[in-house]
Scaffold this motif. Sequence first.
Motif, PDB file in Angstrom:
ATOM      1  N   ALA A  86      27.764 -51.347 123.065  1.00 56.77           N
ATOM      2  CA  ALA A  86      27.777 -50.768 121.713  1.00 56.77           C
ATOM      3  C   ALA A  86      26.645 -51.349 120.881  1.00 56.77           C
ATOM      4  CB  ALA A  86      29.128 -51.036 121.040  1.00 56.77           C
ATOM      5  N   LYS A  87      26.414 -52.624 121.032  1.00 55.96           N
ATOM      6  CA  LYS A  87      25.368 -53.288 120.256  1.00 55.96           C
ATOM      7  C   LYS A  87      23.984 -52.769 120.647  1.00 55.96           C
ATOM      8  CE  LYS A  87      23.243 -57.676 119.160  1.00 55.96           C
ATOM      9  NZ  LYS A  87      21.862 -57.612 119.544  1.00 55.96           N
ATOM     10  N   VAL A  88      23.758 -52.681 121.944  1.00 57.16           N
ATOM     11  CA  VAL A  88      22.438 -52.223 122.405  1.00 57.16           C
ATOM     12  C   VAL A  88      22.216 -50.761 121.978  1.00 57.16           C
ATOM     13  CG1 VAL A  88      21.023 -51.807 124.458  1.00 57.16           C
ATOM     14  CG2 VAL A  88      22.285 -53.937 124.250  1.00 57.16           C
ATOM     15  N   ASP A  90      23.393 -49.449 119.270  1.00 55.14           N
ATOM     16  CA  ASP A  90      23.037 -49.504 117.843  1.00 55.14           C
ATOM     17  C   ASP A  90      21.526 -49.692 117.683  1.00 55.14           C
ATOM     18  OD1 ASP A  90      25.652 -49.336 116.955  1.00 55.14           O
ATOM     19  OD2 ASP A  90      25.838 -51.462 116.435  1.00 55.14           O
ATOM     20  N   GLU A  91      20.960 -50.588 118.490  1.00 53.46           N
ATOM     21  CA  GLU A  91      19.525 -50.889 118.370  1.00 53.46           C
ATOM     22  C   GLU A  91      18.719 -49.617 118.678  1.00 53.46           C
ATOM     23  OE1 GLU A  91      19.059 -53.764 117.135  1.00 53.46           O
ATOM     24  OE2 GLU A  91      20.581 -55.134 117.925  1.00 53.46           O
ATOM     25  N   ALA A  92      19.135 -48.882 119.697  1.00 51.79           N
ATOM     26  CA  ALA A  92      18.434 -47.641 120.053  1.00 51.79           C
ATOM     27  C   ALA A  92      18.513 -46.637 118.905  1.00 51.79           C
ATOM     28  CB  ALA A  92      19.055 -47.035 121.315  1.00 51.79           C
ATOM     29  N   GLY A  93      19.698 -46.518 118.326  1.00 51.14           N
ATOM     30  CA  GLY A  93      19.901 -45.556 117.231  1.00 51.14           C
ATOM     31  C   GLY A  93      19.012 -45.867 116.044  1.00 51.14           C
ATOM     32  N   ARG A  94      18.908 -47.169 115.737  1.00 55.60           N
ATOM     33  CA  ARG A  94      18.060 -47.556 114.612  1.00 55.60           C
ATOM     34  C   ARG A  94      16.629 -47.250 114.857  1.00 55.60           C
ATOM     35  NH1 ARG A  94      19.776 -53.453 113.922  1.00 55.60           N
ATOM     36  NH2 ARG A  94      21.869 -53.044 113.298  1.00 55.60           N
ATOM     37  N   GLY A  95      16.187 -47.498 116.095  1.00 52.77           N
ATOM     38  CA  GLY A  95      14.809 -47.170 116.434  1.00 52.77           C
ATOM     39  C   GLY A  95      14.560 -45.725 116.039  1.00 52.77           C
ATOM     40  N   VAL A 144      19.127 -64.372 116.353  1.00 52.49           N
ATOM     41  CA  VAL A 144      18.103 -63.335 116.177  1.00 52.49           C
ATOM     42  C   VAL A 144      18.615 -62.228 115.251  1.00 52.49           C
ATOM     43  CG1 VAL A 144      16.686 -61.625 117.365  1.00 52.49           C
ATOM     44  CG2 VAL A 144      17.060 -63.877 118.400  1.00 52.49           C
ATOM     45  N   ASP A 145      19.819 -61.746 115.520  1.00 49.40           N
ATOM     46  CA  ASP A 145      20.382 -60.752 114.606  1.00 49.40           C
ATOM     47  C   ASP A 145      20.677 -61.396 113.251  1.00 49.40           C
ATOM     48  OD1 ASP A 145      21.332 -59.760 117.530  1.00 49.40           O
ATOM     49  OD2 ASP A 145      20.984 -58.050 116.227  1.00 49.40           O
ATOM     50  N   GLY A 146      21.018 -62.692 113.268  1.00 50.01           N
ATOM     51  CA  GLY A 146      21.248 -63.414 112.015  1.00 50.01           C
ATOM     52  C   GLY A 146      19.976 -63.475 111.166  1.00 50.01           C
ATOM     53  N   GLU A 173      25.784 -52.668 110.650  1.00 50.30           N
ATOM     54  CA  GLU A 173      25.794 -52.874 112.100  1.00 50.30           C
ATOM     55  C   GLU A 173      25.407 -54.306 112.437  1.00 50.30           C
ATOM     56  OE1 GLU A 173      24.351 -48.337 113.269  1.00 50.30           O
ATOM     57  OE2 GLU A 173      22.955 -49.997 113.464  1.00 50.30           O
ATOM     58  N   GLU A 174      24.421 -54.805 111.711  1.00 47.87           N
ATOM     59  CA  GLU A 174      23.880 -56.125 112.035  1.00 47.87           C
ATOM     60  C   GLU A 174      24.925 -57.221 111.869  1.00 47.87           C
ATOM     61  OE1 GLU A 174      21.364 -56.786 114.026  1.00 47.87           O
ATOM     62  OE2 GLU A 174      19.769 -56.200 112.651  1.00 47.87           O
ATOM     63  N   SER A 175      25.829 -57.083 110.892  1.00 45.02           N
ATOM     64  CA  SER A 175      26.798 -58.166 110.744  1.00 45.02           C
ATOM     65  C   SER A 175      27.779 -58.145 111.920  1.00 45.02           C
ATOM     66  CB  SER A 175      27.488 -58.146 109.381  1.00 45.02           C
ATOM     67  OG  SER A 175      28.005 -56.891 109.120  1.00 45.02           O
ATOM     68  N   PHE A 176      28.041 -56.966 112.462  1.00 47.52           N
ATOM     69  CA  PHE A 176      28.838 -56.904 113.703  1.00 47.52           C
ATOM     70  C   PHE A 176      28.073 -57.584 114.841  1.00 47.52           C
ATOM     71  CE2 PHE A 176      28.553 -53.914 117.479  1.00 47.52           C
ATOM     72  CZ  PHE A 176      29.533 -54.524 118.248  1.00 47.52           C
ATOM     73  N   HIS A 177      26.771 -57.345 114.931  1.00 45.34           N
ATOM     74  CA  HIS A 177      25.967 -57.958 115.993  1.00 45.34           C
ATOM     75  C   HIS A 177      26.009 -59.480 115.902  1.00 45.34           C
ATOM     76  CE1 HIS A 177      23.251 -54.155 116.330  1.00 45.34           C
ATOM     77  NE2 HIS A 177      24.517 -53.911 116.534  1.00 45.34           N
ATOM     78  N   GLN A 178      25.879 -59.959 114.667  1.00 50.89           N
ATOM     79  CA  GLN A 178      25.841 -61.408 114.518  1.00 50.89           C
ATOM     80  C   GLN A 178      27.194 -62.019 114.879  1.00 50.89           C
ATOM     81  OE1 GLN A 178      25.747 -63.405 110.833  1.00 50.89           O
ATOM     82  NE2 GLN A 178      24.525 -65.089 111.620  1.00 50.89           N
TER      83      GLN A 178
END
Length: 330
Positions: A86-88, A90-95, A144-146, A173-178
């Motif tokens: 799910a996290k990865v 998210d990164e694709a979606g943001r791109g 890194v996400d932090g 999303e990023e706070s979930f990643h962290q």
Amino acid sequence: MYAQMVKTARVGVKPRDEMTEQERAFQDRVDANEKIEPKDWMPDDYRRTLIRQIGQHAHSEVVGQLPEGNWITRAPTLERKAILLAKVQDEAGRGLYLYSAAETLGVSRDELIELLHQGRMKYSSIFNYPTLTWADVGAIGWLVDGAAIMNQVHLQRTSYGPYARAMVRICKEESFHQRQGYDIMMKMAFGTPEQKAMAQDALNRFWYPSLMMFGPPDQDSVHTAQSMAWKIKVATNDELRQKFVDQTVPQIEYLGLTCPDPDIRLNEETGHYDFTPPDWSEFFAVLKGNGPCNKDRMKARITAWEDGAWVREGMLAHARKKAAATAAAE
Ligand SMILES: [Fe+2]
Ligand SMILES: [Fe+2]
């Protein structure tokens, strides 16, 4: 067109009495915290700086999938695998939506991707470091996400509307990643001695690269002054780095780990942690393409782009057919 623009960007803030009337009116809007929208007039350098920044951000999200993607097939449990997937994603979606935000400034996604592949546009250097153990996946989420959140929270107030709005969702999303990263670190740090050693080793390797994520010191940062005046940037590299250190040291202590910087200590006078700055020669070497994974990352991206050519061609053919059918029906 953007390719030619890259080299001509000026450095330093233009004094108000040298501005044209149009530039002054633009600066007044920025000063009044009005958002600048795609169809509004804007100085060429403002447009250029934003294309560079949003483009680099988009590239970083896309390339940033690679170090963690490396561990999807080896995640220790089904639950960890689902979370990491799910996290990865998210990164694709943001791109994708950051490329769309850049496109509102008059550059095409194809052009940005070409510049990346030719090495003429950068992505965050942090993704040129390898992920050697599962603890690295934890360290990336946590550090890194932090560090990314630290930057992105401020960018919600950036002057360019589409970029600021994209940040609102990205920050959620990023706070979930962290948190997922810190959760992995807690499991490891409070686990067996071997797991704790892995957590410490991951922290040791990612500490300085994370500090580098905020960019060079303010005194050496060529873009800072004008970017601040235009509110493209709302906090300086050094301010954000200090905030990150202040936030992270107590988290290291909670984990029972040791900060790899032996000189780190709370300065009673300032209320901030004093710390050893990263080795900037390493930062510039990695930026130039000499990090441990630069070549692998670019090769993976270019291969993915070439392997996806048939999908893009198929979609374009479909769009042409549909447009022709619509035209015939009219
Ligand atoms: Fe990201
Ligand atoms: Fe992230």
